[in-house]
Design an enzyme around this catalytic site. Structure first.
Site, mmCIF file in Angstrom:
data_model
loop_
_atom_site.group_PDB
_atom_site.id
_atom_site.type_symbol
_atom_site.label_atom_id
_atom_site.label_comp_id
_atom_site.label_asym_id
_atom_site.label_seq_id
_atom_site.Cartn_x
_atom_site.Cartn_y
_atom_site.Cartn_z
ATOM 1 C CB SER A 10 -12.192 4.859 5.476
ATOM 2 O OG SER A 10 -12.608 3.800 6.298
ATOM 3 C CG ASP A 67 -2.047 1.004 1.129
ATOM 4 O OD1 ASP A 67 -2.399 1.396 0.002
ATOM 5 O OD2 ASP A 67 -2.574 1.409 2.179
ATOM 6 C CG LEU A 109 -4.870 -7.611 -0.213
ATOM 7 C CD1 LEU A 109 -5.670 -7.023 -1.374
ATOM 8 C CD2 LEU A 109 -4.739 -9.120 -0.365
ATOM 9 C CB CYS A 148 -21.622 -10.074 -3.745
ATOM 10 S SG CYS A 148 -20.070 -9.444 -3.070
ATOM 11 C CB CYS A 192 -25.577 -10.031 -0.719
ATOM 12 S SG CYS A 192 -25.285 -9.199 0.865
ATOM 13 C CG ASP A 239 -13.864 -1.587 10.763
ATOM 14 O OD1 ASP A 239 -13.073 -1.439 9.816
ATOM 15 O OD2 ASP A 239 -13.517 -1.575 11.957
#
EC number: 1.17.99.6
Length: 388
Positions: free
Chosen positions: A227, A140, A175, A199, A202, A253
């Site tokens: 965020s 990142d 990651l 998904c 959903c 979150d």
């Protein structure tokens, strides 16, 4: 060992074993062709969804062409590491508006340095087997499409919240990547992901997002994301999103919490990712009272430190405005006004206005109750109502 004598399939298996020994939950290998993602990335940028994150628009095609970022790159080893701490206490913190909610990835040590060191060690182990190996670790920290690489390698599938989901472990993981200049055999993402699912119909993450930041499946408008607002945004938080922030002072979150796949979330084995006592289950007032020296001391080695003390106060001021009326909150906000810059001051004034409105609402309710009581007393005195 000279590269022309290497058994690459065998080496690939060794690499995955070494990755496991270094604490990674999974590792997979992919090629470097990400051209199919270029149009989508450009559309996201053209719509301005990156907000103030100008680094997302820089470096041209280096994000989608790893060999332009690191010449000679042939393969990417994509790695993941779980970060969910034990006893995360999501509901406890979110339900108490006087407590500070910090995204669970940020409660422990900053993952960048820890993971990068581990990935570097993995590269060094490979170089012991491969002469003149060229490698470079990333976490990142550079123009790398890490989620697209992870999906291409088969570490998981892309959820509608745009994060990578592993059916066996949800999405509570970091990651990282190791670029290498050797022709390792690539993993078949179709084979790996086919057993995972997707998904389906959903849309829980989209409907749960407090600010509606997931504007369409797989697309996040960062300018609305809590965020982004609490971490990346350097200026004033737009007023239309402040109440929706609730008590979230660093990250959010919600889209992961509501995701059905996260019932399988794995607790991290890394002690460094466990929640620090000075950050866990703390009241907003306690954290708002930190001066800059205390902030720097208590966030040493934490990703939180990067936002600085003033933005820390900015975020907490908003949360205090969202908290139930409390004279102690009003006093704390007023006492900080002379100590902060204009940016934080603007958010404190907003919070004070919120507290004042709540105080007025309480006063009106008290007066209304008193009037009802007085009417009842008069009715009893006149014999209109039997005195119980």
């Amino acid at each position: 060992m000279p590269q022309d004598t290497i058994n690459y399939p065998e080496l690939a298996q060794q690499i995955k074993q070494w990755a496991s020994e270094l604490g990674f939950a999974d590792a997979a290998i992919c090629d470097i062709d990400l051209r199919q993602h270029e149009a989508q990335l450009q559309r996201w940028l053209d719509l301005g969804y990156h907000g103030e994150m100008n680094f997302m628009a820089e470096h041209g095609t280096k994000r989608s062409r790893p060999d332009e970022l690191v010449p000679g790159t042939q393969r990417v080893i994509s790695l993941k590491m779980h970060y969910l701490p034990p006893d995360a206490g999501f509901a406890k913190t979110l339900k108490d508006p006087n407590l500070a909610y910090i995204s669970r990835y940020a409660l422990g040590r900053d993952y960048h340095k820890l993971m990068r060191n581990r990935i570097k060690k993995l590269g060094e182990r490979i170089s012991e087997q491969v002469e003149s190996l060229g490698f470079r670790p990333f976490v990142d920290s550079a123009p790398v499409l890490e989620r697209q690489l992870a999906a291409k390698a088969g570490l998981g599938f892309t959820g509608k919240h745009s994060l990578i989901i592993d059916k066996q472990a949800g999405s509570w993981f970091f990651l990282g990547e190791l670029f290498v200049d050797i022709p390792l055999p690539v993993d078949d993402p179709t084979e790996r992901i086919a057993s995972q699912g997707d998904c389906g119909n959903c849309v829980a993450c989209m409907t749960m997002c407090p600010t509606g930041a997931i504007v369409e499946p797989f697309v996040v408008d960062a300018r609305k994301c809590i965020s982004y607002l609490t971490i990346e945004l350097k200026g004033a938080i737009p007023e239309q999103y402040r109440q929706a922030m609730g008590n979230r002072i660093y990250g959010c979150d919600d889209c992961q919490l509501i995701c059905p796949w996260n019932r399988y979330g794995q607790i991290t084995a890394e002690q460094d990712f466990h929640a620090r006592a000075q950050l866990r289950d703390k009241s907003l007032l306690d954290l708002f009272a930190w001066d800059e020296a205390t902030f720097l001391k208590n966030t040493e080695g934490s990703p939180i430190r990067r936002i600085g003390h003033q933005r820390w106060l900015r975020n907490i001021a908003v949360a205090l405005g969202n908290a139930p009326y409390d004279q102690a909150i009003v006093q704390a906000l007023e006492e900080q006004l002379d100590e902060v810059d204009d940016l934080v001051g603007e958010h404190i004034h907003w919070a004070l206005a919120q507290q004042q409105r709540k105080a007025q609402a309480i006063e009106i309710k008290v007066i209304s109750t008193q009037k009802k009581t007085q009417r009842l007393v008069r009715a009893v005195e006149k014999g209109l109502v039997r005195d119980a």
